[in-house]
Design a protein around this motif. Structure first.
Motif, PDB file in Angstrom:
ATOM      1  N   ALA A 172       0.861  -1.188   0.000  1.00 52.11           N
ATOM      2  CA  ALA A 172       0.000   0.000   0.000  1.00 52.11           C
ATOM      3  C   ALA A 172       0.889   1.226   0.000  1.00 52.11           C
ATOM      4  CB  ALA A 172      -0.900   0.011   1.241  1.00 52.11           C
ATOM      5  N   GLY A 173       0.339   2.315  -0.481  1.00 50.86           N
ATOM      6  CA  GLY A 173       1.154   3.524  -0.486  1.00 50.86           C
ATOM      7  C   GLY A 173       0.336   4.755  -0.789  1.00 50.86           C
ATOM      8  N   TYR A 174       1.041   5.868  -0.789  1.00 52.02           N
ATOM      9  CA  TYR A 174       0.409   7.118  -1.207  1.00 52.02           C
ATOM     10  C   TYR A 174       1.432   7.986  -1.906  1.00 52.02           C
ATOM     11  CZ  TYR A 174       2.396   9.054   3.195  1.00 52.02           C
ATOM     12  OH  TYR A 174       3.225   9.424   4.216  1.00 52.02           O
ATOM     13  N   VAL A 175       0.896   8.885  -2.703  1.00 58.72           N
ATOM     14  CA  VAL A 175       1.739   9.905  -3.333  1.00 58.72           C
ATOM     15  C   VAL A 175       1.220  11.226  -2.803  1.00 58.72           C
ATOM     16  CG1 VAL A 175       2.587  10.873  -5.500  1.00 58.72           C
ATOM     17  CG2 VAL A 175       1.839   8.482  -5.416  1.00 58.72           C
ATOM     18  N   LEU A 176       2.120  12.066  -2.360  1.00 62.22           N
ATOM     19  CA  LEU A 176       1.737  13.388  -1.867  1.00 62.22           C
ATOM     20  C   LEU A 176       2.279  14.421  -2.849  1.00 62.22           C
ATOM     21  CD1 LEU A 176       0.738  15.385   0.292  1.00 62.22           C
ATOM     22  CD2 LEU A 176       2.857  15.003   1.537  1.00 62.22           C
ATOM     23  N   TYR A 177       1.356  15.153  -3.463  1.00 57.92           N
ATOM     24  CA  TYR A 177       1.758  16.223  -4.379  1.00 57.92           C
ATOM     25  C   TYR A 177       1.772  17.490  -3.534  1.00 57.92           C
ATOM     26  CZ  TYR A 177      -0.025  12.488  -7.376  1.00 57.92           C
ATOM     27  OH  TYR A 177      -0.286  11.260  -7.946  1.00 57.92           O
ATOM     28  N   GLY A 178       2.913  17.788  -2.955  1.00 52.64           N
ATOM     29  CA  GLY A 178       3.005  18.897  -2.006  1.00 52.64           C
ATOM     30  C   GLY A 178       4.109  19.846  -2.403  1.00 52.64           C
ATOM     31  N   SER A 179       4.761  20.452  -1.403  1.00 57.93           N
ATOM     32  CA  SER A 179       5.849  21.383  -1.727  1.00 57.93           C
ATOM     33  C   SER A 179       6.943  20.621  -2.468  1.00 57.93           C
ATOM     34  CB  SER A 179       6.388  22.051  -0.460  1.00 57.93           C
ATOM     35  OG  SER A 179       6.623  21.074   0.524  1.00 57.93           O
ATOM     36  N   SER A 180       7.085  19.348  -2.177  1.00 57.43           N
ATOM     37  CA  SER A 180       7.746  18.441  -3.114  1.00 57.43           C
ATOM     38  C   SER A 180       6.832  17.227  -3.223  1.00 57.43           C
ATOM     39  CB  SER A 180       9.158  18.062  -2.640  1.00 57.43           C
ATOM     40  OG  SER A 180       9.098  17.525  -1.354  1.00 57.43           O
ATOM     41  N   THR A 181       7.056  16.431  -4.251  1.00 59.36           N
ATOM     42  CA  THR A 181       6.191  15.275  -4.441  1.00 59.36           C
ATOM     43  C   THR A 181       6.873  14.053  -3.857  1.00 59.36           C
ATOM     44  OG1 THR A 181       5.109  16.226  -6.332  1.00 59.36           O
ATOM     45  CG2 THR A 181       5.120  13.833  -6.235  1.00 59.36           C
ATOM     46  N   MET A 182       6.113  13.305  -3.065  1.00 54.82           N
ATOM     47  CA  MET A 182       6.693  12.116  -2.427  1.00 54.82           C
ATOM     48  C   MET A 182       5.851  10.889  -2.694  1.00 54.82           C
ATOM     49  SD  MET A 182       8.094  12.949   1.343  1.00 54.82           S
ATOM     50  CE  MET A 182       8.725  11.281   1.481  1.00 54.82           C
ATOM     51  N   LEU A 183       6.521   9.766  -2.778  1.00 53.82           N
ATOM     52  CA  LEU A 183       5.818   8.480  -2.823  1.00 53.82           C
ATOM     53  C   LEU A 183       6.272   7.692  -1.601  1.00 53.82           C
ATOM     54  CD1 LEU A 183       5.216   6.257  -5.913  1.00 53.82           C
ATOM     55  CD2 LEU A 183       5.907   5.221  -3.766  1.00 53.82           C
ATOM     56  N   VAL A 184       5.299   7.233  -0.827  1.00 55.93           N
ATOM     57  CA  VAL A 184       5.591   6.476   0.402  1.00 55.93           C
ATOM     58  C   VAL A 184       4.894   5.130   0.256  1.00 55.93           C
ATOM     59  CG1 VAL A 184       5.221   6.403   2.900  1.00 55.93           C
ATOM     60  CG2 VAL A 184       5.751   8.583   1.782  1.00 55.93           C
ATOM     61  N   TYR A 185       5.603   4.029   0.522  1.00 59.47           N
ATOM     62  CA  TYR A 185       4.911   2.749   0.394  1.00 59.47           C
ATOM     63  C   TYR A 185       5.451   1.721   1.378  1.00 59.47           C
ATOM     64  CZ  TYR A 185       8.613   0.159  -2.115  1.00 59.47           C
ATOM     65  OH  TYR A 185       9.773  -0.501  -2.446  1.00 59.47           O
ATOM     66  N   THR A 186       4.646   0.676   1.545  1.00 60.52           N
ATOM     67  CA  THR A 186       5.076  -0.465   2.352  1.00 60.52           C
ATOM     68  C   THR A 186       4.684  -1.753   1.636  1.00 60.52           C
ATOM     69  OG1 THR A 186       4.915  -1.572   4.501  1.00 60.52           O
ATOM     70  CG2 THR A 186       2.906  -0.540   3.710  1.00 60.52           C
ATOM     71  N   THR A 187       5.503  -2.771   1.816  1.00 63.27           N
ATOM     72  CA  THR A 187       5.089  -4.113   1.375  1.00 63.27           C
ATOM     73  C   THR A 187       5.000  -5.013   2.615  1.00 63.27           C
ATOM     74  OG1 THR A 187       7.385  -4.699   0.956  1.00 63.27           O
ATOM     75  CG2 THR A 187       6.099  -3.984  -0.949  1.00 63.27           C
ATOM     76  N   GLY A 188       4.854  -4.369   3.774  1.00 68.98           N
ATOM     77  CA  GLY A 188       4.732  -5.132   5.012  1.00 68.98           C
ATOM     78  C   GLY A 188       6.085  -5.347   5.685  1.00 68.98           C
ATOM     79  N   HIS A 189       7.083  -4.618   5.220  1.00 69.06           N
ATOM     80  CA  HIS A 189       8.421  -4.691   5.840  1.00 69.06           C
ATOM     81  C   HIS A 189       8.901  -3.278   6.121  1.00 69.06           C
ATOM     82  CE1 HIS A 189       8.820  -8.974   4.895  1.00 69.06           C
ATOM     83  NE2 HIS A 189       8.163  -8.663   3.796  1.00 69.06           N
ATOM     84  N   GLY A 190       8.111  -2.526   6.858  1.00 70.20           N
ATOM     85  CA  GLY A 190       8.476  -1.138   7.147  1.00 70.20           C
ATOM     86  C   GLY A 190       7.973  -0.213   6.050  1.00 70.20           C
ATOM     87  N   VAL A 191       8.225   1.059   6.287  1.00 72.33           N
ATOM     88  CA  VAL A 191       7.703   2.095   5.381  1.00 72.33           C
ATOM     89  C   VAL A 191       8.878   2.928   4.874  1.00 72.33           C
ATOM     90  CG1 VAL A 191       6.161   4.092   5.233  1.00 72.33           C
ATOM     91  CG2 VAL A 191       5.591   2.197   6.769  1.00 72.33           C
ATOM     92  N   ASN A 192       8.881   3.174   3.579  1.00 72.59           N
ATOM     93  CA  ASN A 192       9.952   4.001   3.013  1.00 72.59           C
ATOM     94  C   ASN A 192       9.365   5.090   2.134  1.00 72.59           C
ATOM     95  OD1 ASN A 192      12.626   2.632   3.819  1.00 72.59           O
ATOM     96  ND2 ASN A 192      11.300   0.947   3.195  1.00 72.59           N
ATOM     97  N   GLY A 193      10.017   6.244   2.168  1.00 71.97           N
ATOM     98  CA  GLY A 193       9.517   7.399   1.422  1.00 71.97           C
ATOM     99  C   GLY A 193      10.534   7.879   0.396  1.00 71.97           C
ATOM    100  N   PHE A 194      10.032   8.311  -0.736  1.00 73.21           N
ATOM    101  CA  PHE A 194      10.869   8.730  -1.866  1.00 73.21           C
ATOM    102  C   PHE A 194      10.425  10.113  -2.311  1.00 73.21           C
ATOM    103  CE2 PHE A 194      10.645   4.278  -1.473  1.00 73.21           C
ATOM    104  CZ  PHE A 194      11.897   3.803  -1.795  1.00 73.21           C
ATOM    105  N   THR A 195      11.402  10.979  -2.548  1.00 72.49           N
ATOM    106  CA  THR A 195      11.068  12.334  -2.996  1.00 72.49           C
ATOM    107  C   THR A 195      11.391  12.462  -4.479  1.00 72.49           C
ATOM    108  OG1 THR A 195      11.501  13.171  -0.779  1.00 72.49           O
ATOM    109  CG2 THR A 195      11.497  14.788  -2.561  1.00 72.49           C
ATOM    110  N   TYR A 196      10.490  13.109  -5.183  1.00 71.99           N
ATOM    111  CA  TYR A 196      10.628  13.242  -6.635  1.00 71.99           C
ATOM    112  C   TYR A 196      11.601  14.365  -6.970  1.00 71.99           C
ATOM    113  CZ  TYR A 196       9.183  13.549 -11.515  1.00 71.99           C
ATOM    114  OH  TYR A 196       9.159  13.556 -12.881  1.00 71.99           O
ATOM    115  N   GLU A 197      12.549  14.063  -7.844  1.00 72.40           N
ATOM    116  CA  GLU A 197      13.516  15.049  -8.337  1.00 72.40           C
ATOM    117  C   GLU A 197      13.076  15.394  -9.758  1.00 72.40           C
ATOM    118  OE1 GLU A 197      15.438  16.866  -9.735  1.00 72.40           O
ATOM    119  OE2 GLU A 197      17.201  17.218  -8.536  1.00 72.40           O
ATOM    120  N   PRO A 198      12.365  16.520  -9.928  1.00 72.65           N
ATOM    121  CA  PRO A 198      11.745  16.767 -11.234  1.00 72.65           C
ATOM    122  C   PRO A 198      12.747  16.878 -12.379  1.00 72.65           C
ATOM    123  CG  PRO A 198      11.159  18.490  -9.644  1.00 72.65           C
ATOM    124  CD  PRO A 198      12.117  17.593  -8.966  1.00 72.65           C
TER     125      PRO A 198
END
Ligand code: F6P
Length: 351
Positions: A172-198
């Protein structure tokens, strides 16, 4: 021939750009019990659609794609043009990828059967959450849940493939279109977040192993509906005020959730007199964020029981949501419990 061993350049001029989402997904693939590469590909498909939606969102003020589309969705909510665009982008990405057999979307009344004989996965998605915030340039998001179908691959899709409780999510995950855009997801082994470098068009690992503080001092709830809340919740809100907590409510679930996940806090969308089952949708809003919250050490309930254990009975089912820092969710639940004898859960108090 003379050779020399590679040693990374540590000069600040040549700072490392970090781990891309693609590389990270590949590195983590083995952690997934059914690792065959399809889930990895599916996550990449979602990331690609997110980049496109990010582009559309960023130029919304310029390209005549802001504003209402002129129709309402199954929730009776007015669809924004970007809701429709995002729905098309994600559906197309999930269709083309070939890993998915069915999609449940906030924007479609019915399950979309992709008639894909080899698709193992079912995706539930809110392509653009908080879309009333688009026209005023406030953060919005995408929320997605991924399940494995339970009936044999290649056979017609059945209700039990779709109506799975959140505890069956494989990712499961989400994408946040904010002051920067981030994608955060988990596959059931913790949560990791990624920031978009346009400028590079890539998501880079920026928030490794995200952990929700077990306590916090932010409460996020639409207090305008205070007089429609049950007494226990009203008391909890008074308690937050007495403790000088900060009230923070953007009205964009992903943004409110993300802030509280990083800083510590609770997001509440309760049952109200107007909406006795709350407003948020179980399948493509509450479940995904609850899985992420739990994976980060937080908690998510409907005020009483665990969101992930709710057996869905309807596609667009709603649920109250109490989510965020574990101790805060527990405490809010205790306030509801204390008052449960005097105020029925759905017989919401109006003063
Ligand atoms: O998905 C529904 C949503 O837009 C959420 O993103 C947000 O948190 C909530 O509704 C806001 O609802 P309200 O305007 O009733 O506070």
């Amino acid at each position: 021939m003379k050779t020399k061993l590679y040693s990374p350049n540590t000069s600040s001029l040549a700072y490392p750009v970090g781990t891309t989402l693609d590389r990270f997904i590949k590195l983590k693939q083995e952690e997934f019990q059914f690792a065959s590469g399809e889930l990895s590909q599916l996550l990449r498909d979602i990331a690609l659609a997110a980049k496109i939606v990010n582009r559309e969102t960023n130029r919304a003020g310029l390209a005549n794609i802001g504003g209402a589309f002129g129709q309402t969705n199954v929730q009776g909510e007015e669809q924004q043009k970007l809701d429709v665009i995002a729905n098309i982008r994600f559906t197309r990405a999930l269709t083309k990828g070939g890993e998915v057999c069915a999609i449940v979307s906030e924007e479609d009344d019915e399950v979309i059967d992709l008639q894909n004989g080899s698709g193992k996965y079912v995706v539930a998605i809110d392509p653009l959450d908080g879309s009333s915030n688009i026209d005023v340039n406030i953060s919005i998001g995408t929320i997605f849940s991924i399940y494995r179908r339970v009936t044999p691959i290649g056979s017609p899709i059945q209700p039990e493939d779709i109506m799975q409780p959140g505890n069956q999510q494989v990712a499961a995950g989400y994408v946040l279109y904010g002051s920067s855009t981030m994608l955060v997801y988990t596959t059931g082994h913790g949560v990791n977040g990624f920031t978009y470098e346009p400028s590079l068009g890539e998501f880079f690992l920026s928030h490794q192993n995200m952990v929700a503080p077990s306590d916090g001092n932010i409460y996020s709830v639409n207090e305008g509906s205070y007089y429609q809340f049950e007494a226990g919740l009203q008391e909890y809100i008074e308690h937050c005020k007495a403790k000088f907590y900060s009230a923070r409510y953007i009205g964009s679930l992903v943004a409110d959730f993300h802030r509280n996940l990083l800083k510590g806090g609770i997001y509440i969308y309760p049952a109200t007199q107007k909406s006795p089952n709350g407003k948020l949708r179980l399948l493509y809003e509450a479940n995904a964020l609850s899985f992420i919250a739990e994976q980060a050490g937080g908690k998510a309930t409907d005020g009483h029981g665990r969101i992930l254990d709710i057996q869905p009975t309807a596609l667009h089912q709603r649920t109250p949501l109490f989510i965020g820092s574990k101790n805060m969710v527990d405490e809010a639940g205790n306030f509801l419990k204390k008052n449960a004898t005097t105020v029925a859960r759905k017989g919401v108090l109006v003063q």
